[in-house]
Design a protein around this motif. Sequence first.
Motif, PDB file in Angstrom:
ATOM      1  N   ARG A 154       0.747  -0.980  -0.179  1.00 22.53           N
ATOM      2  CA  ARG A 154      -0.037  -0.018   0.028  1.00 22.53           C
ATOM      3  C   ARG A 154       0.821   1.112  -0.126  1.00 22.53           C
ATOM      4  NH1 ARG A 154      -3.327  -1.003   3.907  1.00 22.53           N
ATOM      5  NH2 ARG A 154      -5.214  -1.132   3.033  1.00 22.53           N
ATOM      6  N   ILE A 155       2.064   1.175   0.646  1.00 26.78           N
ATOM      7  CA  ILE A 155       2.916   2.393   0.728  1.00 26.78           C
ATOM      8  C   ILE A 155       3.553   2.708  -0.565  1.00 26.78           C
ATOM      9  CG2 ILE A 155       5.172   3.370   1.798  1.00 26.78           C
ATOM     10  CD1 ILE A 155       4.292   1.877   4.483  1.00 26.78           C
ATOM     11  N   ILE A 156       4.028   1.506  -1.197  1.00 27.18           N
ATOM     12  CA  ILE A 156       4.303   1.654  -2.487  1.00 27.18           C
ATOM     13  C   ILE A 156       3.279   2.416  -3.627  1.00 27.18           C
ATOM     14  CG2 ILE A 156       5.033   0.535  -4.589  1.00 27.18           C
ATOM     15  CD1 ILE A 156       6.738  -1.504  -2.544  1.00 27.18           C
ATOM     16  N   LEU A 157       1.923   1.914  -3.290  1.00 33.60           N
ATOM     17  CA  LEU A 157       1.036   2.134  -4.346  1.00 33.60           C
ATOM     18  C   LEU A 157       0.665   3.796  -4.015  1.00 33.60           C
ATOM     19  CD1 LEU A 157      -1.324  -0.907  -4.303  1.00 33.60           C
ATOM     20  CD2 LEU A 157       0.026  -0.196  -6.219  1.00 33.60           C
ATOM     21  N   ILE A 158       0.715   4.247  -3.017  1.00 31.99           N
ATOM     22  CA  ILE A 158       0.319   5.665  -2.292  1.00 31.99           C
ATOM     23  C   ILE A 158       1.025   6.674  -3.113  1.00 31.99           C
ATOM     24  CG2 ILE A 158       0.628   7.116  -0.464  1.00 31.99           C
ATOM     25  CD1 ILE A 158      -0.296   5.181   1.456  1.00 31.99           C
ATOM     26  N   TYR A 159       2.310   6.231  -3.214  1.00 34.36           N
ATOM     27  CA  TYR A 159       3.244   7.031  -3.901  1.00 34.36           C
ATOM     28  C   TYR A 159       3.755   6.971  -5.389  1.00 34.36           C
ATOM     29  CZ  TYR A 159       3.983   9.085   0.593  1.00 34.36           C
ATOM     30  OH  TYR A 159       3.757   9.593   1.968  1.00 34.36           O
ATOM     31  N   THR A 160       2.619   6.055  -6.307  1.00 33.77           N
ATOM     32  CA  THR A 160       3.123   5.497  -7.473  1.00 33.77           C
ATOM     33  C   THR A 160       1.733   5.869  -8.385  1.00 33.77           C
ATOM     34  OG1 THR A 160       2.852   3.217  -7.007  1.00 33.77           O
ATOM     35  CG2 THR A 160       5.032   4.038  -6.851  1.00 33.77           C
ATOM     36  N   ILE A 161       0.462   5.700  -7.749  1.00 33.91           N
ATOM     37  CA  ILE A 161      -0.645   6.079  -8.564  1.00 33.91           C
ATOM     38  C   ILE A 161      -1.362   7.055  -7.898  1.00 33.91           C
ATOM     39  CG2 ILE A 161      -0.552   3.417  -8.861  1.00 33.91           C
ATOM     40  CD1 ILE A 161      -2.914   3.008  -7.114  1.00 33.91           C
ATOM     41  N   PRO A 162      -2.382   7.401  -8.706  1.00 35.03           N
ATOM     42  CA  PRO A 162      -3.193   8.562  -8.200  1.00 35.03           C
ATOM     43  C   PRO A 162      -3.951   8.327  -7.121  1.00 35.03           C
ATOM     44  CG  PRO A 162      -3.237   8.416 -10.934  1.00 35.03           C
ATOM     45  CD  PRO A 162      -2.557   7.143 -10.224  1.00 35.03           C
ATOM     46  N   THR A 163      -4.123   9.154  -6.179  1.00 31.79           N
ATOM     47  CA  THR A 163      -4.571   9.003  -4.934  1.00 31.79           C
ATOM     48  C   THR A 163      -6.310   8.652  -5.214  1.00 31.79           C
ATOM     49  OG1 THR A 163      -3.296  10.687  -3.955  1.00 31.79           O
ATOM     50  CG2 THR A 163      -5.091  10.142  -2.607  1.00 31.79           C
ATOM     51  N   ASP A 164      -6.924   9.369  -5.858  1.00 29.30           N
ATOM     52  CA  ASP A 164      -8.206   8.893  -5.908  1.00 29.30           C
ATOM     53  C   ASP A 164      -8.484   7.386  -6.514  1.00 29.30           C
ATOM     54  OD1 ASP A 164      -7.272   9.594  -8.639  1.00 29.30           O
ATOM     55  OD2 ASP A 164      -8.620  10.499  -9.647  1.00 29.30           O
ATOM     56  N   ILE A 165      -7.620   7.012  -7.356  1.00 29.84           N
ATOM     57  CA  ILE A 165      -7.807   5.665  -7.713  1.00 29.84           C
ATOM     58  C   ILE A 165      -7.459   4.927  -6.575  1.00 29.84           C
ATOM     59  CG2 ILE A 165      -6.989   3.879  -9.229  1.00 29.84           C
ATOM     60  CD1 ILE A 165      -6.373   5.809 -11.339  1.00 29.84           C
ATOM     61  N   LEU A 166      -6.710   5.260  -5.767  1.00 30.80           N
ATOM     62  CA  LEU A 166      -6.134   4.514  -4.664  1.00 30.80           C
ATOM     63  C   LEU A 166      -7.391   4.224  -3.688  1.00 30.80           C
ATOM     64  CD1 LEU A 166      -4.052   2.626  -3.546  1.00 30.80           C
ATOM     65  CD2 LEU A 166      -2.951   4.530  -2.395  1.00 30.80           C
ATOM     66  N   TYR A 185     -10.453   3.629  -4.115  1.00 26.01           N
ATOM     67  CA  TYR A 185     -11.083   2.377  -4.501  1.00 26.01           C
ATOM     68  C   TYR A 185     -10.285   1.145  -4.138  1.00 26.01           C
ATOM     69  CZ  TYR A 185     -14.641   5.307  -6.518  1.00 26.01           C
ATOM     70  OH  TYR A 185     -15.756   6.267  -6.913  1.00 26.01           O
ATOM     71  N   LEU A 186      -9.022   1.221  -4.689  1.00 25.51           N
ATOM     72  CA  LEU A 186      -7.951   0.243  -4.785  1.00 25.51           C
ATOM     73  C   LEU A 186      -7.791  -0.493  -3.183  1.00 25.51           C
ATOM     74  CD1 LEU A 186      -6.766  -1.780  -6.433  1.00 25.51           C
ATOM     75  CD2 LEU A 186      -4.680  -0.149  -6.561  1.00 25.51           C
ATOM     76  N   SER A 187      -7.329   0.803  -2.408  1.00 20.04           N
ATOM     77  CA  SER A 187      -6.986   0.197  -0.844  1.00 20.04           C
ATOM     78  C   SER A 187      -7.926  -0.587  -0.263  1.00 20.04           C
ATOM     79  CB  SER A 187      -6.800   1.552  -0.171  1.00 20.04           C
ATOM     80  OG  SER A 187      -6.627   1.204   0.995  1.00 20.04           O
ATOM     81  N   PRO A 188      -9.378  -0.578  -0.053  1.00 19.73           N
ATOM     82  CA  PRO A 188     -10.042  -1.580   0.575  1.00 19.73           C
ATOM     83  C   PRO A 188      -9.925  -2.970  -0.157  1.00 19.73           C
ATOM     84  CG  PRO A 188     -11.174   0.456   0.352  1.00 19.73           C
ATOM     85  CD  PRO A 188     -10.228   0.614  -0.541  1.00 19.73           C
TER      86      PRO A 188
END
Length: 236
Positions: free
Chosen positions: A186-198, A200-203
């Motif tokens: 998740r930490i990697i994704l936070i700083y590599t993909i747009p936050t608005d997409i995350l 939805y993706l995080s849950p």
Amino acid sequence: MTSENNSATTVLGSQNNHSREQDEAAARKQMRRGILQMVMMNIILPIVIYSILEGKVSLVLALALSGIPPALEGLYNIYKTRQIDAIAVMVIISIIFSIVVVLLTSDAKLILLKDSIQTVLLGLLFGTSIFMKENLIWRYNRQFSGHNPETQKEMDERWKNPRVKHVTNVLCMVWAIGFLIEATIRIILIYTIPTDILGYLSPCLLVVVLGSLALFSVMYVKHVKNKYATIGNNQQ
């Protein structure tokens, strides 16, 4: 006379087995209800709330409000059990953190980073719980089994079995590692993909990790049962 005694013993044995089966069925029903509640409050409702609020309010506020259902569940569990354990404390800290972030900053990544911090702490809790009186796997198993005194008494007896402690300790370590891996991803994704997409993706990431850990747990417990059943048959 002996025949009557045997018949009475058979009837009592049948009644005990029937009662045990009813208790096990009730425990499974309680567990399914608990799992469904967890999925609803921690995954489905946050996604629904976020999708409704996205674009209507700031991203930080949308992410913070989507965390209300898990927070409410945590507070309800505190009220229900009348206990403040480590996970309950983590829920309270999470609520406070979200309020502070909403008031002081517009960086939505901090809200998502909060979830990663929670997962890291959760992984550490699972890992260190093997040194506690009861590890977290057994504590949650006890919680999902309901509050029937007879069921709790039976679980107390089962906990005295070294095999039960060993199996649940192994599961605790696996869940600890799984949560730490989830936090890292998740930490990697936070700083590599747009936050608005995350948002939805995080849950969904949590769904995948929890589903994988649950599947492993079921398969591992089944493997252990089959192993000891085979050993018992060989010894007979």
